[in-house]
Design an enzyme around this catalytic site. Structure first.
Site, PDB file in Angstrom:
ATOM      1  CE  LYS A 186      72.479  25.293  61.167  1.00 25.21           C
ATOM      2  NZ  LYS A 186      71.472  24.296  62.237  1.00 25.21           N
ATOM      3  NE  ARG A 193      75.138  22.488  64.896  1.00 22.23           N
ATOM      4  CZ  ARG A 193      74.899  22.957  66.165  1.00 22.23           C
ATOM      5  NH1 ARG A 193      73.833  23.695  66.418  1.00 22.23           N
ATOM      6  NH2 ARG A 193      75.613  22.916  67.274  1.00 22.23           N
ATOM      7  N   GLY A 235      63.832  26.052  63.970  1.00 18.84           N
ATOM      8  CA  GLY A 235      63.080  25.083  64.928  1.00 18.84           C
ATOM      9  C   GLY A 235      62.158  24.251  64.216  1.00 18.84           C
ATOM     10  NE  ARG A 293      69.249  31.957  61.431  1.00 21.94           N
ATOM     11  CZ  ARG A 293      68.390  30.739  62.075  1.00 21.94           C
ATOM     12  NH1 ARG A 293      68.467  29.581  61.654  1.00 21.94           N
ATOM     13  NH2 ARG A 293      67.899  30.845  63.432  1.00 21.94           N
ATOM     14  CG  HIS A 296      29.848  48.191  55.825  1.00 25.08           C
ATOM     15  ND1 HIS A 296      29.917  48.456  57.277  1.00 25.08           N
ATOM     16  CD2 HIS A 296      29.726  49.079  55.059  1.00 25.08           C
ATOM     17  CE1 HIS A 296      29.693  49.872  57.544  1.00 25.08           C
ATOM     18  NE2 HIS A 296      29.394  50.236  56.292  1.00 25.08           N
ATOM     19  CB  SER A 341      39.033  52.840  38.050  1.00 25.39           C
ATOM     20  OG  SER A 341      39.641  52.447  39.012  1.00 25.39           O
ATOM     21  CB  CYS A 359      39.703  51.831  42.688  1.00 25.16           C
ATOM     22  SG  CYS A 359      38.352  51.516  41.735  1.00 25.16           S
ATOM     23  CE1 TYR A 418      43.716  55.131  39.697  1.00 26.34           C
ATOM     24  CE2 TYR A 418      44.286  56.011  37.404  1.00 26.34           C
ATOM     25  CZ  TYR A 418      43.412  55.447  38.447  1.00 26.34           C
ATOM     26  OH  TYR A 418      42.055  55.536  38.289  1.00 26.34           O
TER      27      TYR A 418
HETATM   28  C1  PEP Z   1      35.313  47.304  43.495  1.00 27.14           C
HETATM   29  O1  PEP Z   1      34.324  46.551  43.145  1.00 27.14           O
HETATM   30  O2  PEP Z   1      36.565  46.767  43.546  1.00 27.14           O
HETATM   31  C2  PEP Z   1      35.003  48.536  43.956  1.00 27.14           C
HETATM   32  C3  PEP Z   1      36.175  49.475  44.098  1.00 27.14           C
HETATM   33  O3  PEP Z   1      33.980  48.719  44.377  1.00 27.14           O
HETATM   34  P1  PEP Z   1      33.223  48.660  45.643  1.00 27.14           P
HETATM   35  O4  PEP Z   1      34.123  47.930  46.642  1.00 27.14           O
HETATM   36  O5  PEP Z   1      32.589  49.879  46.151  1.00 27.14           O
HETATM   37  O6  PEP Z   1      32.225  47.861  45.079  1.00 27.14           O
END
Ligand code: PEP
Ligand code: MG
Length: 907
Positions: free
Chosen positions: A26, A96, A105, A363, A481, A793, A860, A880
């Site tokens: 401010k 202020r 706030g 701002r 899951h 990976s 992954c 990647y």
């Molecule tokens: C992991 O464990 O990060 C993975 C990609 O395999 P999953 O989640 O299928 O065990």
């Protein structure tokens, strides 16, 4: 001597916008506006460092401050040609707060400071408006008692009935006895009486008189604003927004201008562009004869500032543009000046005193994801900003909003949250409740929107999950899951909402004292993890036309690849559409969960529950064509791009039938009795399945299972290659801990590869072979793992689980407590832990590449779609990241940000 007080007054202004850290947002922006020649009531800002010194010393000011304050006040008096506390020509000020980052706030403000029994008559004489003076006085008493005398003194209000609340009640009761609707209907005498009632109540409740000295008021107000940095609200806001405690707040003391002087006075707030849509229209609200707090507090409904932004619901009210055209024109031209100067969308506050406009704040304005993107692209087109600035203006997670329908933020802000869980799948959904997968499927036939509610989900619920618009579970964490599957589909999902008690057999559930039956309607906000009763409106967030060009522009700066976790042809196509450059994880097991997978699942169950090698081998042969077909479809969809196909991973008991009907069916197919099937199912139960018979271990125990999968991959590849396609399969082995496991599997892979090539008359079948790194030991043994792997990976779901020793399925039980008690600063299953898990990643990258310099490395785990984790992966040198299809644009943008940031630090 350290400078603690910075004055602002047109050209003689001391600070500017670059002193944000010292003066707070401010103070710094008021100084900047004053320098730009914009009408800003003069004043001064006391620094955040003074605040820190004050708070650390337990309430004393640093040396030199008092003199600087006195000098700044004298300057202000000279400037205004008024004097603080002067009975003839009194100066009133506002105090202020203003931190480095806006905390709307969360901290305190006191207006009209300087009104006392001595200055009141003077101000009445000067303005000829006693009503206005008493209106200002009653506001001062209320704010001061609340902020300075109660909150800053740490007085806890009993049952939430603080002094402000008590004074509000006096005001309401007074209006009722006089039969008045609005504050504006109160007369001078009414207000005078109210001031008397207020001061009396303050003295009785707080045991102290409301101070009748201007200096005491000013001192009290400044100290209270500083102390509000450590108020309850401010502290929790900082924790959520991760704002450091040590920043402190500035205090801006500014000459009062009055929006409550009558009908030619007003106050308002505005955004230089529409913060919800990003549209380039001036957007704001105003109230005649009011002070700023009235707009913010929502006591009166403000009107739109111009006619262009009126809506159906408020088209009858008068805009500022129509009421005070010249003040509005000036405001509009300030809007242009400010935008050109800051090159940003700004949020501004203004006051009009007797038709004269003053700016009280500006701002950078908060905005939705859609608005961020629209504004960034338009400002780029307008030449206000360059490409890099435009890319940085959109935060990766904001893209979420563009990819899913969301709960209308307006409706949500008014709705009462029923309960909360973990925000597992993005966007919003409403629908009729179903408590079993079958019911969800049935209900969805007649009702397009269904919410499936389960204790937790398992693969048998998959049909119901597909059919539902949203999924809600009482148990499970971010990698449970339900969460994995929902996110993969881009489906709204909340998991681990522990307050829910579900009774599936009675088709009902309980949240607190409320009962919900099958068919009742709930709304989920999967992005925030919030559950609401009834149906809230959804906002259609279909792709903005600028989305594609924005992403293309960001891609030009990105250096790290982005792939998708996708298990079907459909998911692969969605992923490609969102810009995936390949598939980083094809979870073979998911082909047994999908719609219409009953046949395959049945054969797989036969494999799992067969007792003899002969029985098993026959079933394995039976399954191969299905596996081949699925893989082939996905390879075809991603033609010319790499597809990482992972060997079967999960513990076998996940696939065994739980329902009696399915067990009977299987018993018949295998020609054994039901009890035998039950016994075999039970033997497969493990006490620690996540660390049990899964991943590569299955492939070693049952080499024919490995052989079948590999054969399916190679045959699919050979058939596609023969038809002119360019499949690029990568075979990936999960849950490995030692190179010997790879030696074992690779032998099979090499043999089958040769056999299939021969069978199809090909010289070779091009493929890659690699491993997941998801067990700490394999990260540490990476130099050896790389001898056989052409790629790594990181499976950071398991790697996090096994590094922390936190079960990914059960951590939801205690992680919230860990976060609340600040034992962990973030959920490591959502945001990659850079210190432990990250250290293992760095070690594995370094050791792996020592053995094989061209080792391709990706991630992954779920972290592949989390912006902070993507940034980590970039820094760790990964090639990647791979994430669920709907998070691909987020990962692309996060990777672009990381690359830009790296090139900026190099400079
Ligand atoms: C992991 O464990 O990060 C993975 C990609 O395999 P999953 O989640 O299928 O065990
Ligand atoms: Mg894993």
């Amino acid at each position: 001597m350290e400078k603690y007080v910075y004055s602002f007054n047109g050209e003689k202004t001391e600070g500017n916008a670059s002193l944000m850290n010292l003066l707070g947002g401010k103070g710094a922006n008021l100084a900047e506006m004053a320098r730009l020649g914009i009408p800003v009531p003069p004043g001064f800002t006391i620094t955040t460092e003074c605040c820190n010194a004050f708070l650390q010393s337990g309430g004393s000011y640093p040396k030199g401050y008092e003199d600087q304050l006195e000098e700044a006040l004298s300057r202000l008096e000279a400037n205004m040609e008024l004097a603080f506390g002067d009975p003839e020509n009194p100066l009133l000020v506002s105090c202020r707060s203003g931190g480095r980052q806006s905390m709307p706030g969360m901290m305190e403000t006191v207006l009209n400071v300087g009104l006392t029994s001595e200055t009141i008559p003077g101000l009445i004489k000067k303005t000829g408006n006693p009503r206005f003076v008493y209106d200002s006085y009653r506001r001062l008493i209320m704010m001061y008692a609340d902020v300075v005398m109660e909150k800053a003194e740490g007085i806890e209000a009993v049952n939430g009935n603080g002094i402000r609340n008590q004074l509000e009640k006096i005001l309401a009761a007074f209006k009722e006895t006089r039969n008045l609707q609005n504050d504006a209907d109160l007369t001078e005498d009414d207000l005078k009486t109210l001031c008397g009632l207020f001061t009396e109540r303050v003295a009785t409740v707080l045991g102290e008189e409301f101070p009748d000295s201007p200096v005491a008021q000013l001192e009290g107000a400044i100290g209270a604003v500083f102390k509000s940095w450590n108020g309850k609200r401010a502290r929790s806001y900082r924790r959520i927004e991760q704002i450091p405690d040590k920043w402190g707040t500035g205090v801006t003391v500014q000459a009062m201008v009055f929006g409550n002087m009558g009908n030619t006075s007003a106050t308002g707030v505005a955004f230089t562009r529409n913060p919800a849509t990003g549209e380039n229209t001036f957007f704001g609200e105003w109230l005649a004869n009011a002070q700023g707090e009235d707009v913010v507090a929502g006591l009166r409904t403000p009107a739109p500032i111009n006619d262009a932004t009126k809506r159906e619901t408020n088209k009858g009210v008068k805009s500022l543009e129509a009421t005070m055209p010249s003040a509005y024109q000036e405001l509009e031209s300030i809007r242009t000046t400010l935008e050109r100067h800051y090159r940003e969308m700004l949020d501004i506050e203004f006051t009009i005193e007797n038709e004269r406009l003053y700016m009280l704040q500006c701002r950078v304005g908060k905005r939705t994801g859609t608005a961020s993107l629209v504004m960034a692209m338009e400002m780029l087109e307008e030449g206000l900003i360059d490409e890099i600035t435009a890319i940085k203006r959109v935060k990766p997670h904001q893209l979420n909003e563009l990819l899913h329908p969301i709960v209308d933020p307006d409706e949500e802000s008014r709705a009462q949250c029923l309960t909360e869980g973990l925000p597992a799948g993005p966007g919003g959904a409403f629908g009729h409740l179903a408590f079993t997968s079958d019911d969800a499927v049935k209900l969805a036939k007649t009702h397009p929107n269904v919410i499936l509610v389960r204790e937790e989900t398992n693969p048998e619920d998959i049909e119901g999950m597909r059919a539902a618009s949203g999924i809600l579970t009482a148990r499970g964490g971010m990698t449970s899951h339900a969460a994995l599957v929902a996110r993969g589909w881009g489906k709204c999902c909340i998991v681990g909402a522990g307050d829910i008690a579900i009774h599936p057999s009675m088709k009902k559930m309980q949240i607190g004292d409320k009962t919900f039956n099958q068919g009742d309607i709930l709304t989920l906000n999967g992005t925030r993890g919030r559950v609401y009763e009834g149906k809230l409106k959804m906002v259609d967030a279909t792709e903005d036309s600028r989305f594609q060009s924005f992403m293309k522009m960001a891609d030009a700066y990105r250096t790290m690849g982005v792939r998708a976790n996708a298990d079907t042809r459909e998911d692969a196509l969605v992923a490609k559409n969102y810009g995936a450059e390949g598939i980083g994880l094809f979870r073979t097991e998911h082909m047994f969960y999908s719609a219409g997978a009953d046949d395959r699942l049945f054969i797989l169950r036969k494999i799992i529950l067969s007792d003899t090698e002969g029985e098993r081998k026959a079933a394995v042969r039976e399954l191969e064509p299905f596996v081949k077909e699925e893989i082939k479809e996905t390879l075809k969809a991603m033609d010319g791009m790499p597809v990482t196909i992972r060997a079967l991973d999960p513990p076998l008991h996940e696939f065994v039938p739980h329902s009696r009907a399915k067990q009977v069916e299987l018993a018949e197919a295998l020609g054994v009795d039901l009890n035998e099937i039950k016994r075999r199912c039970e033997t497969l139960q493990e006490s620690n399945p996540m660390m049990g018979h899964r991943g590569v271990r299955l492939g070693i125990s049952f080499p024919d299972l490995t052989e079948m999968q590999v054969k399916a991959v190679f045959e699919a590849t050979a058939e596609l290659a023969k038809n002119g396609h360019h499949p690029q399969p990568e075979i990936m082995i999960p849950v490995t801990c030692d190179v010997e496991e790879l030696v074992f599997v690779r032998k099979i892979v090499n043999r089958v590869c040769e056999e299939v090539a021969r069978q199809y008359g090909l010289a070779a079948i091009v493929h890659k072979f690699g491993t997941m790194i998801e067990i700490p030991r394999s990260a540490l043994r990476a130099h050896q793992m790389a001898e056989l792997s052409e790629f790594f990976s990181f499976g950071t779901n398991d790697l996090t689980q096994l590094t922390y020793g936190f079960s990914r399925d059960d951590a939801g039980e205690f992680l919230p407590t860990y976060l609340e008690k600040k034992i962990l600063s973030a959920d490591p299953f959502q945001t990659l832990d850079p210190l432990g898990v990250g250290e293992l990643i760095k070690i594995a990258v370094e050791r792996g590449r020592e053995t094989r310099p061209d080792l391709k490395i990706g991630i992954c785990g779920e972290h592949g779609g989390d912006p902070a984790s993507v940034r980590f992966c970039f820094k760790a040198g990964l090639d990647y990241v791979s994430c669920s299809p709907y998070r691909i644009p987020i990962a692309r943008l996060a990777a672009a940000h990381a690359a830009i940031e790296a090139s900026e630090t190099k400079k």
